[in-house]
Write a protein that holds these residues in place. Structure first.
Motif, short mmCIF file in Angstrom:
data_model
loop_
_atom_site.label_atom_id
_atom_site.label_comp_id
_atom_site.label_asym_id
_atom_site.label_seq_id
_atom_site.Cartn_x
_atom_site.Cartn_y
_atom_site.Cartn_z
N ALA A 1 0.75 -1.32 -0.10
CA ALA A 1 0.11 -0.14 0.00
C ALA A 1 0.69 1.26 0.10
O ALA A 1 0.50 2.38 -0.82
N LEU A 2 1.85 1.32 0.82
CA LEU A 2 2.68 2.43 0.93
C LEU A 2 3.37 2.62 -0.45
O LEU A 2 3.43 4.00 -0.91
N PRO A 3 4.29 2.03 -1.00
CA PRO A 3 4.82 2.23 -2.40
C PRO A 3 3.92 2.57 -3.35
O PRO A 3 3.91 3.27 -4.17
N ALA A 4 2.45 1.83 -3.47
CA ALA A 4 1.56 2.01 -4.59
C ALA A 4 1.07 3.60 -4.37
O ALA A 4 0.81 4.16 -5.42
N ALA A 5 0.91 3.80 -3.17
CA ALA A 5 0.46 5.18 -2.71
C ALA A 5 1.52 6.13 -3.26
O ALA A 5 1.24 7.37 -3.90
N ALA A 6 2.78 6.05 -2.87
CA ALA A 6 3.95 7.07 -3.23
C ALA A 6 3.80 7.21 -4.72
O ALA A 6 4.03 8.09 -5.09
N VAL A 7 4.15 6.04 -5.17
CA VAL A 7 4.55 6.14 -6.95
C VAL A 7 3.07 6.71 -7.59
O VAL A 7 3.15 7.57 -8.26
N GLY A 8 2.13 6.15 -6.97
CA GLY A 8 0.76 6.69 -7.85
C GLY A 8 0.41 8.00 -7.67
O GLY A 8 0.16 8.73 -8.67
N THR A 9 0.84 8.51 -6.30
CA THR A 9 0.55 9.98 -6.07
C THR A 9 1.58 10.77 -6.84
O THR A 9 1.46 11.82 -7.34
N ALA A 10 3.04 10.22 -6.91
CA ALA A 10 3.95 11.12 -7.57
C ALA A 10 3.49 11.16 -9.29
O ALA A 10 3.55 12.35 -9.84
N ILE A 11 3.13 10.08 -9.72
CA ILE A 11 2.82 10.16 -11.16
C ILE A 11 1.53 10.71 -11.55
O ILE A 11 1.49 11.66 -12.18
N ALA A 12 0.43 10.94 -10.63
CA ALA A 12 -0.56 11.36 -10.90
C ALA A 12 -0.52 12.96 -10.58
O ALA A 12 -1.11 13.84 -11.18
N THR A 13 0.40 13.26 -9.70
CA THR A 13 0.75 14.87 -9.54
C THR A 13 1.27 15.44 -10.63
O THR A 13 0.95 16.64 -11.17
N LEU A 14 2.17 14.86 -11.42
CA LEU A 14 2.84 15.50 -12.67
C LEU A 14 1.83 15.32 -13.51
O LEU A 14 1.68 16.19 -14.38
N ALA A 15 0.79 14.28 -13.80
CA ALA A 15 -0.20 14.22 -14.79
C ALA A 15 -1.33 15.29 -14.59
O ALA A 15 -1.71 15.76 -15.62
N GLY A 16 -1.66 15.54 -13.31
CA GLY A 16 -2.55 16.59 -12.96
C GLY A 16 -1.95 17.71 -13.39
O GLY A 16 -3.00 18.75 -13.82
N TYR A 17 -0.82 17.80 -13.07
CA TYR A 17 -0.31 19.60 -13.33
C TYR A 17 -0.36 19.74 -14.77
O TYR A 17 -0.70 20.76 -15.43
N VAL A 18 0.04 18.71 -15.63
CA VAL A 18 0.22 18.78 -17.10
C VAL A 18 -1.18 19.09 -17.59
O VAL A 18 -1.52 19.97 -18.30
N LEU A 19 -2.02 18.17 -17.31
CA LEU A 19 -3.15 18.31 -17.67
C LEU A 19 -4.31 19.41 -17.40
O LEU A 19 -5.40 19.81 -17.64
N GLY A 20 -4.01 19.90 -16.09
CA GLY A 20 -4.74 20.88 -15.34
C GLY A 20 -4.15 22.31 -15.80
O GLY A 20 -5.02 23.48 -15.72
N ARG A 21 -3.02 22.34 -16.42
CA ARG A 21 -2.33 23.89 -16.74
C ARG A 21 -2.24 23.86 -18.21
O ARG A 21 -2.06 25.12 -18.49
N PHE A 22 -2.27 22.67 -18.83
CA PHE A 22 -1.90 23.06 -20.27
C PHE A 22 -3.06 22.55 -21.27
O PHE A 22 -3.84 21.96 -20.82
N GLU A 23 -3.04 23.14 -22.38
CA GLU A 23 -4.16 22.81 -23.44
C GLU A 23 -3.67 22.10 -24.52
O GLU A 23 -2.49 22.65 -25.05
#
Length: 299
Positions: free
Chosen positions: A94-116
């Motif tokens: 659970a801990l590695p999945a949460a850490a890796v998943g949150t890191a990837i989703a953070t970058l994806a969320g930033y790109v998809l939330g800030r760029f068109e």
């Protein structure tokens, strides 16, 4: 005059109605926790007599048995050992999945939330649609695939499942959070000479910490509380997780002797890691402001 009096009367009973509704919801949510907590301090005979009837038999022996510190019961020795192994396995996945998943989703969320970019809208709906399938529909394909490549019964295979589950969900949530952050601060940082990476590291990510902390907790709960994939992919193996181990102590499993006191004590201990995480990140998640990433208008 009559309308004013009715308004005053309405303002008088409305808080009581809201309070009664809140109390009813709180009772509905907290009663199972109360039952489990009380049962964890009772012996088997007292639980059979009924927790709600305040039967006697208060004891700490259930917790001692879960922790392997009691020798009073040898019948459940193997199952109590499985519970402690399940604690370790659940944390390892659970801990590695949460850490890796949150890191990837953070970058994806930033790109998809800030760029068109082209097809951004359909991509967002694809991410959302990926979470609409019921987990049971994915269970057999996962099992067949992992069995073919030798990952069935392994923590790594379960880790892949959880990672696949949390990344689309967290990406959607963090897109909304990044869309709610003021873009003017980022523009000011760029005007001061920051590179995009420096701006992201020193400006944007610190502002997004509440959303990132909430995403991490969600991802951890997905892995920590999962039963369906855990019991099918790791049940009965050395990689068995906590939820699968607890199922062996419940009355739901035919062929096993249920021990409700041991089950309740183990369940209360299983609730401690998520509670500790929530308390640890409490100061980050109190100011969440998430908007719809599809309908929001960002520059």
């Amino acid at each position: 005059m009559r309308s004013d009096a009715a308004k005053v009367t309405g303002e008088g009973w409305r808080p009581w109605l809201v309070g009664a509704g809140v109390a009813l919801v709180a009772f509905w949510c907290l009663f199972p926790l109360y039952w489990t907590l009380k049962a964890s301090f009772m012996d088997e005979s007292a639980i059979i007599m009924g927790v709600a009837h305040n039967a006697g038999g208060f004891t700490f022996d259930n917790y001692l048995r879960v922790l392997g510190l009691s020798t009073s019961d040898s019948i459940f020795g193997g199952q109590t050992k499985a519970i402690m192994t399940g604690f370790v396995n659940s944390a390892l996945v659970a801990l590695p999945a949460a850490a890796v998943g949150t890191a990837i989703a953070t970058l994806a969320g930033y790109v998809l939330g800030r760029f068109e970019f082209p097809f951004k809208g359909p991509l967002l709906y694809v991410l959302l649609a990926s979470r609409t399938l019921p987990p049971i529909a994915l269970l057999i394909p996962y099992y067949v695939f992992f069995a073919a490549i030798g990952l069935a019964g392994s923590l790594f295979g379960l880790w892949i499942v959880y990672l696949t589950a949390v990344i689309p969900l967290l990406s959607w949530v963090l897109m909304g959070y990044f869309a709610s952050l003021p873009v003017e601060i980022e523009r000011a940082a760029r005007m001061d000479g920051c590179t995009r990476w420096q701006m992201l590291r020193h400006v944007t990510l610190p502002m997004a910490l509440p959303g990132i902390a909430a995403a991490f907790i969600i991802a951890f709960l997905v892995g920590w509380n999962d039963l369906l994939f855990a019991i099918v992919l790791t049940g009965g193996t050395s990689a068995q997780t906590l939820s699968a181990s607890l199922l062996g102590l419940s009355p739901l499993m035919p062929g096993f002797r249920a021990d409700l006191g041991l089950f309740a004590a183990a369940s209360m201990l299983a609730a401690l890691p998520p509670l500790a995480l929530a308390m640890l990140f409490q100061r980050f998640i109190t100011n969440l402001n998430i908007v719809d990433p599809v309908t929001s208008n960002t520059d």
